[in-house]
Write a protein that holds these residues in place. Structure first.
Motif, mmCIF file in Angstrom:
data_model
loop_
_atom_site.group_PDB
_atom_site.id
_atom_site.type_symbol
_atom_site.label_atom_id
_atom_site.label_comp_id
_atom_site.label_asym_id
_atom_site.label_seq_id
_atom_site.Cartn_x
_atom_site.Cartn_y
_atom_site.Cartn_z
ATOM 1 N N LEU A 2 0.839 -1.192 0.000
ATOM 2 C CA LEU A 2 0.000 0.000 0.000
ATOM 3 C C LEU A 2 0.878 1.246 0.000
ATOM 4 C CD1 LEU A 2 -3.116 0.420 0.345
ATOM 5 C CD2 LEU A 2 -2.542 1.131 2.672
ATOM 6 N N PHE A 3 1.935 1.182 0.803
ATOM 7 C CA PHE A 3 2.805 2.331 0.966
ATOM 8 C C PHE A 3 3.364 2.836 -0.355
ATOM 9 C CE2 PHE A 3 7.162 3.816 1.228
ATOM 10 C CZ PHE A 3 7.011 4.937 2.024
ATOM 11 N N ARG A 6 0.746 4.576 -2.470
ATOM 12 C CA ARG A 6 0.381 5.872 -1.919
ATOM 13 C C ARG A 6 1.458 6.899 -2.244
ATOM 14 N NH1 ARG A 6 -0.029 4.984 3.932
ATOM 15 N NH2 ARG A 6 1.928 6.150 3.927
ATOM 16 N N GLU A 7 2.710 6.487 -2.054
ATOM 17 C CA GLU A 7 3.821 7.407 -2.326
ATOM 18 C C GLU A 7 3.863 7.804 -3.795
ATOM 19 O OE1 GLU A 7 6.059 8.952 -0.238
ATOM 20 O OE2 GLU A 7 4.586 8.209 1.195
ATOM 21 N N THR A 201 14.498 13.997 1.888
ATOM 22 C CA THR A 201 14.502 13.829 3.345
ATOM 23 C C THR A 201 13.834 12.505 3.711
ATOM 24 O OG1 THR A 201 13.772 16.118 3.226
ATOM 25 C CG2 THR A 201 14.168 15.188 5.412
ATOM 26 N N GLU A 202 12.679 12.323 3.086
ATOM 27 C CA GLU A 202 11.904 11.115 3.327
ATOM 28 C C GLU A 202 12.714 9.862 2.988
ATOM 29 O OE1 GLU A 202 8.293 12.218 1.634
ATOM 30 O OE2 GLU A 202 7.433 10.223 1.806
ATOM 31 N N ILE A 205 15.442 9.175 5.491
ATOM 32 C CA ILE A 205 14.949 8.516 6.708
ATOM 33 C C ILE A 205 14.628 7.052 6.424
ATOM 34 C CG2 ILE A 205 13.038 8.481 8.365
ATOM 35 C CD1 ILE A 205 13.039 11.570 8.096
ATOM 36 N N MET A 206 14.041 6.820 5.269
ATOM 37 C CA MET A 206 13.709 5.426 4.914
ATOM 38 C C MET A 206 14.954 4.548 4.930
ATOM 39 S SD MET A 206 11.031 6.071 1.815
ATOM 40 C CE MET A 206 10.622 4.367 1.489
ATOM 41 N N LEU A 208 17.658 5.065 6.508
ATOM 42 C CA LEU A 208 18.203 5.001 7.862
ATOM 43 C C LEU A 208 17.468 3.983 8.725
ATOM 44 C CD1 LEU A 208 20.524 6.684 8.774
ATOM 45 C CD2 LEU A 208 18.948 8.312 9.791
ATOM 46 N N VAL A 209 16.168 3.869 8.547
ATOM 47 C CA VAL A 209 15.422 2.910 9.367
ATOM 48 C C VAL A 209 15.390 1.523 8.725
ATOM 49 C CG1 VAL A 209 14.013 4.693 10.433
ATOM 50 C CG2 VAL A 209 13.161 3.493 8.412
ATOM 51 N N GLY A 210 16.102 1.362 7.603
ATOM 52 C CA GLY A 210 16.272 0.019 7.051
ATOM 53 C C GLY A 210 15.287 -0.360 5.962
ATOM 54 N N ALA A 211 14.734 0.665 5.265
ATOM 55 C CA ALA A 211 13.886 0.334 4.118
ATOM 56 C C ALA A 211 14.782 -0.193 3.000
ATOM 57 C CB ALA A 211 13.126 1.568 3.640
ATOM 58 N N TYR A 215 11.587 -0.458 -1.557
ATOM 59 C CA TYR A 215 10.647 0.486 -0.976
ATOM 60 C C TYR A 215 10.988 1.925 -1.330
ATOM 61 C CZ TYR A 215 7.506 -2.270 1.894
ATOM 62 O OH TYR A 215 6.510 -3.092 2.324
#
Ligand SMILES: Nc1ncnc2c1ncn2[C@@H]1O[C@H](COP(=O)(O)OP(=O)(O)O)[C@@H](O)[C@H]1O
Ligand SMILES: [Mg+2]
Lengths: 298, 229
Positions: A2-3, A6-7, A201-202, A205-206, A208-211, A215
């Motif tokens: 879904l993500f 949406r993006e 930026t997004e 962060i993605m 960095l959190v391991g996306a 993704y």
């Protein structure tokens, strides 16, 4: 899952002007490609139509034409036998002066030209159908100037002008399609870069959190593919309208009626439309992928 | 949990190494301050742990990963087990507090029902349950940093890295952040915090690893910031 969708749609909305420009350019490019494909189809059809009809006409000279209702004179029979024996030839039909006059009357029934023509002004002819319609000139060369022959005409050369006209229509549309496709590629590539810049930026962060790469990058690819698909649908719609409001009228009009066969709706929807959808999607995907590879390090 | 073996890092644009033959080990569940003046290599060390960069020499181990040698397609797995917060919070300005935290789970493919239960829990942990629907622009610095910590912690990382998390905050707010980091540390999460805030280091009495011009200068198990400065 879904993500990423949406993006992708958020991306298309965010750069709305660019997205619209990108879709329109893609649609025009694909529309031209479709028009070119239709031209190719039509040329094939037209050629089929003509090649089944056209022949090499061996017109007989005045004495032979006047004397021979059934090609029994030695001159005519000799020519006919020789033509039939030729491997390039698939069939020979004799049309006497009287038969030619009858056909002439049929074709021009009710027109003033009829008054001017008498049987004596028409030659008897041997209509030669070719096994290979492209080699009519060889018959022309062999039989021109022979005793009893007035002249030899390859009908194919008279329709050649029509084909070269259709051919240049096709080439011009393909040429424009390529130029437009180039514009579409650059726009898609540019929009993805812009989109990646707005989302940096997004994406940071993605990562960095391991996306995974999937993704972070698939939204951009979806943006591109949606563009390609919407472009293909618009292009098909444009071609349908163009067919109904322009081509159908043109080809059924006085000038071209029965000269060029009409373009079928089934050709458009079953042959051209799928090609446009596939080409649109594939090119957009490749452009998107190449752009991400070359310009977007995420 | 973390082991650096003779790690040297030289940035291509400079001649002086940012880290120079550094060896240090951190056990599971420890709380470690990484101190040193600006430019001493603290951020570089954290970047190597996260595989944002690779060492020129030596090995970096996190859990069982040889981080410097990790294939790039395995990096996401490493980062999913680590949390990180920065001085500048790095929240997404167009998402609410809850959405910012949920984002970290969404983008690694966590199912929605998990996200729906876990996000309120962690917001509760950082005392922001009442502000779930605020935008980042409506938060104080301390609140923003707590959102960032919630985001770093929401996937229950093995290690939490904090790069000067109190650098933009006043002393009182900083104390709140330290309380929160201690609470997270008590859940078993290893915490490594880079800072040059003397007051915080001195009051906490935790292990101190000091860098000086990229070299390991000191490693005290219950240290203070130092006397010479
Ligand atoms: N991306 C970079 N490129 C080149 N040099 C860098 C880069 N990042 C840091 N440095 C240099 O490496 C050294 C250590 O920097 P850093 O790790 O940021 O120190 P700290 O976080 O302790 O202030 C400094 O001299 C800095 O100028
Ligand atoms: Mg730093």
């Amino acid at each position: 899952m879904l993500f990423v969708w949406r993006e992708a749609f958020a991306g298309l909305r965010r750069n709305l002007t660019m997205s619209i420009a990108m879709v329109i350019t893609t649609a025009i490019s694909l529309g031209l490609l479709g028009a070119g494909l239709l031209a190719v189809r039509t040329i094939d059809r037209t050629e089929d139509l003509y090649y089944s009809l056209i022949a090499v006409q061996v017109a007989l000279d005045e004495p032979t034409s006047a004397a021979d209702p059934d090609c029994s004179s030695p001159v005519c029979a000799g020519l006919r036998d020789e033509l039939e024996a030729n491997p390039l030839v698939s069939g020979v039909e004799y049309e006497s002066r009287d038969a030619a006059f009858e056909r002439f009357q049929r074709i021009y029934a009710g027109q003033s030209i009829l008054q001017l023509v008498r049987p004596q002004s028409l030659p008897a002819t041997l209509r030669v159908t070719m096994a290979d319609p492209l080699r009519g000139t060889e018959i022309v060369e062999q039989f021109t100037g022979r005793p009893g022959v007035r002249n030899v005409v390859d009908q194919r050369s008279t329709v050649q002008d029509l084909f070269s006209f259709l051919g240049s229509v096709r080439n011009a549309t393909f040429g424009l399609a390529v130029v437009q496709a180039l514009a579409a590629l650059l726009l898609i590539s540019n929009t993805i870069q812009l989109s990646a810049f707005t989302r940096r930026t997004e994406v940071g962060i993605m990562r960095l959190v391991g996306a995974t790469r999937w993704y972070t990058q698939v939204p951009f690819l979806i943006e591109a593919v949606v563009t390609g698909l919407v472009g293909a649908v618009l292009a098909t719609g444009g071609l349908v309208l163009g067919k109904i409001f322009f081509l159908d009228r043109l080809l059924s009009g006085r000038l071209l009626a029965n000269t060029i066969p009409p373009v079928g709706m089934s050709d458009l929807l079953l042959y051209v439309a799928p090609v446009l959808v596939v080409v649109g999607a594939v090119i957009a995907t490749l452009t998107g992928y190449a752009t991400l590879r070359l310009y977007v390090r995420t | 949990m973390i082991r650096l073996e003779n790690v040297t890092k030289v940035y291509p644009t400079s001649t002086r190494p940012a880290l120079d033959d550094v060896s240090v080990e951190v056990e599971r569940g420890e709380f470690v301050f990484l101190i040193g003046p600006s430019g001493s290599g603290k951020s570089t060390l954290l970047r190597l742990l996260l595989r944002e960069d690779v060492p020129n020499e030596g090995n970096v181990w996190v859990a069982n990963w040889n981080v410097g040698r990790l294939a790039s397609r395995r990096v996401p797995r490493l980062r999913q087990r680590m949390g990180v917060v920065f001085q500048d919070f790095r929240l997404l300005p167009n998402k609410t507090v809850a959405e910012n935290v949920a984002f970290a789970l969404e983008v690694i493919g966590k199912p929605r029902h998990t996200i729906r239960t876990v996000v309120p829990e962690v917001l509760d942990l950082v005392n922001l349950a009442g502000k779930a629907d605020r935008m980042p622009s409506e938060l104080s610095g301390g609140e923003a940093q707590r959102v960032a910590i919630a985001r770093a912690f929401v996937n229950r990382p093995l290690v939490l890295l904090a790069d000067e998390p109190t650098g933009n905050l006043d002393p009182e707010t900083s104390t709140g952040i330290m309380t929160l980091l201690e609470r997270i540390n008590r859940t078993g999460t290893t915490v490594v915090m880079a800072t040059h805030d003397r007051q915080i280091v001195d009051s906490m009495r935790r292990r101190v690893v000091e860098l000086s011009s990229g070299k390991l200068a000191r490693d005290d198990s219950r240290g203070v910031y130092g006397t010479g400065r």
